[in-house]
Design a protein around this motif. Structure first.
Motif, short mmCIF file in Angstrom:
data_model
loop_
_atom_site.label_atom_id
_atom_site.label_comp_id
_atom_site.label_asym_id
_atom_site.label_seq_id
_atom_site.Cartn_x
_atom_site.Cartn_y
_atom_site.Cartn_z
N UNK A 14 0.79 -1.22 0.00
CA UNK A 14 0.00 0.00 0.00
C UNK A 14 0.82 1.27 0.00
N UNK A 15 2.14 1.16 0.00
CA UNK A 15 3.01 2.35 0.01
C UNK A 15 2.80 3.17 -1.26
N UNK A 16 2.76 4.49 -1.11
CA UNK A 16 2.61 5.38 -2.27
C UNK A 16 3.96 5.96 -2.68
N UNK A 17 4.95 5.88 -1.79
CA UNK A 17 6.29 6.41 -2.07
C UNK A 17 7.32 5.37 -1.67
N UNK A 18 8.35 5.22 -2.53
CA UNK A 18 9.42 4.28 -2.25
C UNK A 18 10.75 4.93 -2.61
N UNK A 19 11.66 4.96 -1.63
CA UNK A 19 13.01 5.48 -1.83
C UNK A 19 13.99 4.33 -1.65
N UNK A 20 14.71 3.99 -2.71
CA UNK A 20 15.72 2.94 -2.64
C UNK A 20 17.05 3.48 -3.16
N UNK A 21 17.97 3.72 -2.26
CA UNK A 21 19.31 4.14 -2.60
C UNK A 21 20.26 3.24 -1.82
N UNK A 22 20.51 2.07 -2.39
CA UNK A 22 21.29 1.07 -1.66
C UNK A 22 22.25 0.31 -2.57
N UNK A 23 22.79 1.00 -3.58
CA UNK A 23 23.76 0.38 -4.47
C UNK A 23 23.17 -0.61 -5.46
N UNK A 24 21.90 -0.44 -5.79
CA UNK A 24 21.24 -1.36 -6.73
C UNK A 24 21.95 -1.38 -8.08
N UNK A 25 22.10 -2.57 -8.63
CA UNK A 25 22.63 -2.72 -10.00
C UNK A 25 21.52 -3.20 -10.93
N UNK A 26 20.43 -3.70 -10.35
CA UNK A 26 19.27 -4.14 -11.11
C UNK A 26 18.00 -3.65 -10.44
#
Length: 133
Positions: A14-26
């Motif tokens: 149900x989240x409307x906002x997602x922040x992912x800054x964790x070194x993702x390569x994919x």
């Protein structure tokens, strides 16, 4: 637990906002579990070079930030996102902006600090454009 672990564990339903800054390569496929609610996706500060072709499955997505990643081209798949109106790809390595990457309802396009020499004429089709940087 970090945000990615919470997402993968199904605890962000149900989240409307997602922040992912964790070194993702994919692109994490678990993001698609938020397809019916996600409006703002911030993937800035990762090592992403592409987005999935079926990004449009995030049918409520209005804002996409992918700054500080090594993209060399604005992903064409964002042009198929039905609600996307704000796009930020600041400080990447973008050299090319394909016309199909521009959603018709685009209002804000942030491409500063890239390697772009020209923008496609199709940018003129974005009649709601308010800010181009």
């Amino acid at each position: 637990m970090n945000t990615l672990e919470l997402l993968e564990a199904g605890q962000l339903a149900g989240a409307t906002r997602l922040d992912l800054s964790c070194g993702l390569t994919e692109f994490p496929q678990a993001i698609f579990t938020l397809a019916d609610s996600l409006e703002v996706l911030n993937l800035s500060g990762n090592a992403l070079t592409r987005l999935p072709d079926d990004l449009h499955r995030l049918h409520k997505l209005k804002v996409l930030f992918c700054s500080d990643n090594p993209f060399t081209e604005l992903p064409a798949c964002i042009g198929r996102c039905p609600q996307l109106s704000m796009v930020g790809f600041k400080a990447n390595r973008i050299e090319h902006v394909p016309a199909e990457a521009l959603p018709a309802q685009l209002r804000w396009l942030i491409l500063t600090d890239n390697r772009i020499e020209h923008l496609p004429e199709a940018l003129g089709n974005c009649r709601q454009m308010q800010k181009l940087m």
